[in-house]
Design a protein around this motif. Sequence first.
Motif: not given
Length: 377
Positions: A135-137, A173-177, A149-153, A169-170
């Motif tokens: 799944p996405l982070v 809202g938009a994703p954060v670094m 939680s999640g994986t980066k490919g 992704t919280p």
Amino acid sequence: MAIAEQDACEQGLAVFEAKLQRLFEEWKAKPLSAPENEFPVALLKELQEKGVFSALFSIEEGGLGMCRSAEGGQYLLTLLRRIGYLSLSLGRCLEGHVNVVRLVELYGTTAQRHVLRSRLKQAGLAGIWVTDGNPLVTLKREGSSYRLSGTKGFASAVKQVSLALITATPDQGAPVMVLVPTTDANRQRPGPGPLTGMHASGTGAYDFTGLRIAPEDILGSAGDYLRQPEFSAGAWRGSAVALGGIDHLVDLLRQELLARGRADNPHQLARVGEALILQKTAAMWVREAVKAAYSVHMASEDVISIINLARLAVERAALELITLVQRSLGLSAFIKGKAVEQVMRDLATYLRQPAPDEALTEAASWFVHNDWPEVVS
């Protein structure tokens, strides 16, 4: 910047350039011997020892401002081009490292810049991993901290990177670094599958599930990663690395024709001439892109459009060059284990950047209504 400080910085950049040139000449003379799926640890270590990574930081952090100033950008272009020549795989990883330093300088606090400097001084290579796996982070608040939680490919140098800048992704809202240590080997996962080229970049995946981070590990504000013009402007660095691959392929073509005694054949000379035109055209576009990226006068849309066109010009030059080399050298250009065959595969794989059609039409749409800017520095 004080005059004395500026003079010291200019002297430091000149010394850096001389060191880089000596390193380049030394490694350029070495034959291609290591297995192509072996990460270029020795070259990475020598770059670190020669102070290349330290030079990337701002003057305030004891560096040479190569990620911040227009003058520093010219030296950064030389660095990325040279490393792209020696190893496109390492060039990809170095370009990601530079991206991390640049984003922290742009969006980080003074404390975060200090922490990054300290971490990288001890641990070395940083990575920018923003492609989500399955799944996405995600990022969830739990008391005074956060849980990932999640994986980066498509995580380049997954076994070498000790600190990664990722997007998460919280709940809203938009994703954060987020800046996250990545030293746990048990979290490393296989990559998407064997790629055609770029084997030495060590692309894998990384599982962040259950990892806790502090609020100070979050960089900037939500949506900053996609903020323009920086999001698109950074593409010039990838083009600089690819330009190094083009340089290498042109040299390999010349050397092969000389070794075969075919360098005086008029048909081969015509191909060499075409190859040189492609090489120099790509170089001019990259220099134009660097000036646009560091310009303080140009509109954001001008910067984005110029760099998108430069990216596509370099891609086109490289693909046409690959075809020329294959026609010139025939089946020998396809022999596994030969440098020319590996560089062609690495370069073709490296060029596969996202959304080329969109980059072209958006740039064309802008310049169909607006003149090309006269001032790009």
